[in-house]
Design an enzyme around this catalytic site. Structure first.
Site, PDB file in Angstrom:
ATOM      1  N   GLU A 127       9.615 -45.096  14.508  1.00 51.42           N
ATOM      2  CA  GLU A 127       8.417 -45.886  14.229  1.00 51.42           C
ATOM      3  C   GLU A 127       8.585 -46.652  12.913  1.00 51.42           C
ATOM      4  O   GLU A 127       9.111 -46.109  11.944  1.00 51.42           O
ATOM      5  CB  GLU A 127       7.271 -44.878  14.104  1.00 51.42           C
ATOM      6  N   CYS A 139       7.416 -50.524   6.255  1.00 46.56           N
ATOM      7  CA  CYS A 139       7.632 -49.099   6.014  1.00 46.56           C
ATOM      8  C   CYS A 139       8.594 -48.599   7.081  1.00 46.56           C
ATOM      9  O   CYS A 139       8.314 -48.727   8.271  1.00 46.56           O
ATOM     10  CB  CYS A 139       6.295 -48.361   6.094  1.00 46.56           C
ATOM     11  N   CYS A 154      11.574 -34.939  11.219  1.00 46.12           N
ATOM     12  CA  CYS A 154      11.735 -34.479   9.832  1.00 46.12           C
ATOM     13  C   CYS A 154      11.661 -32.959   9.817  1.00 46.12           C
ATOM     14  O   CYS A 154      10.946 -32.361  10.623  1.00 46.12           O
ATOM     15  CB  CYS A 154      10.625 -35.059   8.964  1.00 46.12           C
ATOM     16  N   CYS A 181       5.690 -30.731   6.101  1.00 46.41           N
ATOM     17  CA  CYS A 181       4.428 -30.969   5.385  1.00 46.41           C
ATOM     18  C   CYS A 181       3.260 -30.819   6.368  1.00 46.41           C
ATOM     19  O   CYS A 181       3.291 -31.360   7.475  1.00 46.41           O
ATOM     20  CB  CYS A 181       4.412 -32.361   4.751  1.00 46.41           C
ATOM     21  N   CYS A 183       1.380 -33.886   8.183  1.00 43.45           N
ATOM     22  CA  CYS A 183       2.234 -34.962   8.687  1.00 43.45           C
ATOM     23  C   CYS A 183       2.620 -34.750  10.143  1.00 43.45           C
ATOM     24  O   CYS A 183       3.097 -33.675  10.523  1.00 43.45           O
ATOM     25  CB  CYS A 183       3.481 -35.031   7.823  1.00 43.45           C
ATOM     26  N   GLY A 220      10.773 -38.876   8.163  1.00 40.11           N
ATOM     27  CA  GLY A 220      12.005 -38.428   7.523  1.00 40.11           C
ATOM     28  C   GLY A 220      11.878 -38.273   6.027  1.00 40.11           C
ATOM     29  O   GLY A 220      11.001 -38.865   5.404  1.00 40.11           O
ATOM     30  N   GLU A 221      12.741 -37.428   5.472  1.00 42.80           N
ATOM     31  CA  GLU A 221      12.833 -37.260   4.018  1.00 42.80           C
ATOM     32  C   GLU A 221      14.129 -37.948   3.588  1.00 42.80           C
ATOM     33  O   GLU A 221      15.225 -37.475   3.919  1.00 42.80           O
ATOM     34  CB  GLU A 221      12.839 -35.748   3.670  1.00 42.80           C
ATOM     35  N   LEU A 276       3.120 -35.849  -4.259  1.00 44.38           N
ATOM     36  CA  LEU A 276       2.679 -34.745  -5.119  1.00 44.38           C
ATOM     37  C   LEU A 276       1.629 -33.894  -4.384  1.00 44.38           C
ATOM     38  O   LEU A 276       1.834 -32.707  -4.162  1.00 44.38           O
ATOM     39  CB  LEU A 276       2.096 -35.359  -6.395  1.00 44.38           C
ATOM     40  N   HIS A 277       0.525 -34.503  -4.042  1.00 46.13           N
ATOM     41  CA  HIS A 277      -0.513 -33.929  -3.167  1.00 46.13           C
ATOM     42  C   HIS A 277      -1.240 -32.689  -3.671  1.00 46.13           C
ATOM     43  O   HIS A 277      -2.141 -32.186  -2.995  1.00 46.13           O
ATOM     44  CB  HIS A 277       0.037 -33.646  -1.764  1.00 46.13           C
ATOM     45  N   CYS A 313       1.411 -41.716  10.023  1.00 48.75           N
ATOM     46  CA  CYS A 313       2.830 -41.920  10.259  1.00 48.75           C
ATOM     47  C   CYS A 313       3.362 -40.866  11.223  1.00 48.75           C
ATOM     48  O   CYS A 313       3.086 -39.686  11.085  1.00 48.75           O
ATOM     49  CB  CYS A 313       3.535 -41.849   8.917  1.00 48.75           C
TER      50      CYS A 313
HETATM   51  S1  SF4 Z   1       8.058 -37.241   6.946  1.00 52.49           S
HETATM   52 FE1  SF4 Z   1       7.546 -37.010   4.762  1.00 52.49          FE
HETATM   53  S2  SF4 Z   1       5.450 -36.226   4.768  1.00 52.49           S
HETATM   54 FE2  SF4 Z   1       6.280 -35.902   6.828  1.00 52.49          FE
HETATM   55  S3  SF4 Z   1       7.107 -33.812   6.820  1.00 52.49           S
HETATM   56 FE3  SF4 Z   1       8.767 -35.220   6.296  1.00 52.49          FE
HETATM   57  S4  SF4 Z   1       8.779 -35.265   4.052  1.00 52.49           S
HETATM   58 FE4  SF4 Z   1       6.796 -34.426   4.677  1.00 52.49          FE
END
Ligand code: SF4
Length: 353
Positions: free
Chosen positions: A100, A113, A120, A124, A127, A167-168, A223-224, A341
């Site tokens: 995406e 973006c 991922c 989180c 997400c 993704g990270e 940060l969150h 996302c």
């Molecule tokens: S895509 Fe970003 S916000 Fe979602 S789980 Fe992975 S690191 Fe966390």
């Protein structure tokens, strides 16, 4: 690990640096100027097929086709917001996976973006991208082509890129760094590094390594939460790296690069949005050079997080500002076309797209 071959083991020509492309063409017996031509077809004219490289002989095109693959994403879905014109794209990869990307128009230019991985593994809690774990890393070409396809479809130049989709990026470090160098290369789209933002959930060794790359990109930290305790309930990565260490690495990034940081803070009702937490956040980052981006969290159906109310958001922002912290509330873009996302991809994979 750097990945410049496709899933069938062929060299992925769009992931090669200019110098590697020169070497590749010289091995095929071609003169150096050919590398300039091929690079231009790939990264400026944005062709999707060797057959479109009309300034090359048929023979050379055939040789390239035999030795290399040319990554070109297929558009499998497009949604356009009626509210603000934001567009979300679903792109198909050659192995059947789907990713995406989002295109947004701001007064300062067009922003894309991108995703850096399929899925991922960071987990989180707010997400949707992580619900099915990590499928695989994206190659540099697959990150570039999200921008190339969108620029071709919209007919408009992309001036800003944020690596903030699924993704990270630090979990796919080498490919992401190669992608940034190709994207900002003077012979390619030449997007200014200052207009590229990499967002991380806070992987300390990755932040330290990035500070040494000599890049001028913006680092955004998800940060969150104002303390480890709350952060651990939202982000499993907080069990591996303490906030104090993450922020120390961020400060080093600023010292090495001179680039101010962005701190992303998703506001979740009743979890991290009260004024005590705003106070704690202000103290936590008082010594940092950067600003806070407050994000009204996007509800996802698999979790029961609820967006903070308008008043809570405003009060949180006002308190930060009173403490001398620069804060903005992120405008919600494309609210009507797939929410958070990773959600659009997820519903597509589940057959609702
Ligand atoms: S895509 Fe970003 S916000 Fe979602 S789980 Fe992975 S690191 Fe966390």
């Amino acid at each position: 690990m750097l990945d410049i071959t496709d899933h069938k083991g062929k060299k992925d020509i769009k992931s090669l640096t200019f110098e590697e492309l020169e070497a590749e063409l010289s091995a095929l017996g071609e003169k150096p100027f050919r590398a300039k031509q091929v690079y231009d077809w790939l990264h400026v004219k944005l062709v999707t097929d060797f057959g479109q490289m009309s300034s090359l002989s048929k023979e050379l095109r055939k040789k390239l086709e035999d030795t290399c693959s040319l990554t070109a994403l297929k558009t499998v879905g497009e949604r356009i917001s009626k509210i603000d014109g934001t567009r979300k794209y679903l792109f198909g990869l050659e192995d059947g996976n789907v990713i995406e990307s989002v295109w947004m128009q701001y007064h300062h230019g067009n922003s894309v973006c991108i995703s850096s991985q399929v899925g991922c593994r960071m987990g989180c809690r707010f997400c949707a991208s992580t619900l099915d774990g990590l499928e695989r890393n994206l190659r540099p070409s697959e990150m570039l082509d999200q921008i190339y396809r969108i620029q071709t479809i919209t007919g408009e130049r992309v001036s800003n890129v944020v690596i903030m989709g699924s993704g990270e990026p630090m979990d796919n470090y080498d490919n992401v760094i190669r992608f940034i160098r190709l994207l900002s290369h003077e012979r390619g789209l030449h997007i200014s590094q200052r207009n590229i933002t990499l967002s991380t959930c806070g992987i300390v060794p990755g932040i330290r390594r990035l500070a040494e790359e000599g890049l001028q990109i913006t680092l955004a930290l998800s940060l969150h939460a104002p303390n480890d305790e709350v952060r651990k309930t939202l982000m499993p990565i907080a069990n591996s790296y303490k906030l104090a260490d993450v922020l120390k690495a961020c400060h080093e990034y600023f010292q090495k690069t001179g680039r101010r940081l962005t701190f992303e803070y998703s506001l979740v009702r009743g979890v991290n949005d009260n004024l005590k937490e705003a106070e704690a956040l202000a103290s936590l980052i008082a010594d940092q050079k950067g600003h806070v981006n407050l994000i009204p969290v996007n509800p996802i159906k698999e979790r029961d997080y609820v967006q903070s109310g308008q008043k809570a958001i405003q009060d949180f922002k006002n308190l930060l500002e009173k403490r001398g912290i620069n804060a903005t509330v992120r405008r919600e873009m494309g609210r009507d076309i797939g929410g958070a996302c990773g959600q659009l991809r997820k519903s597509y994979m589940e057959g609702e797209g």
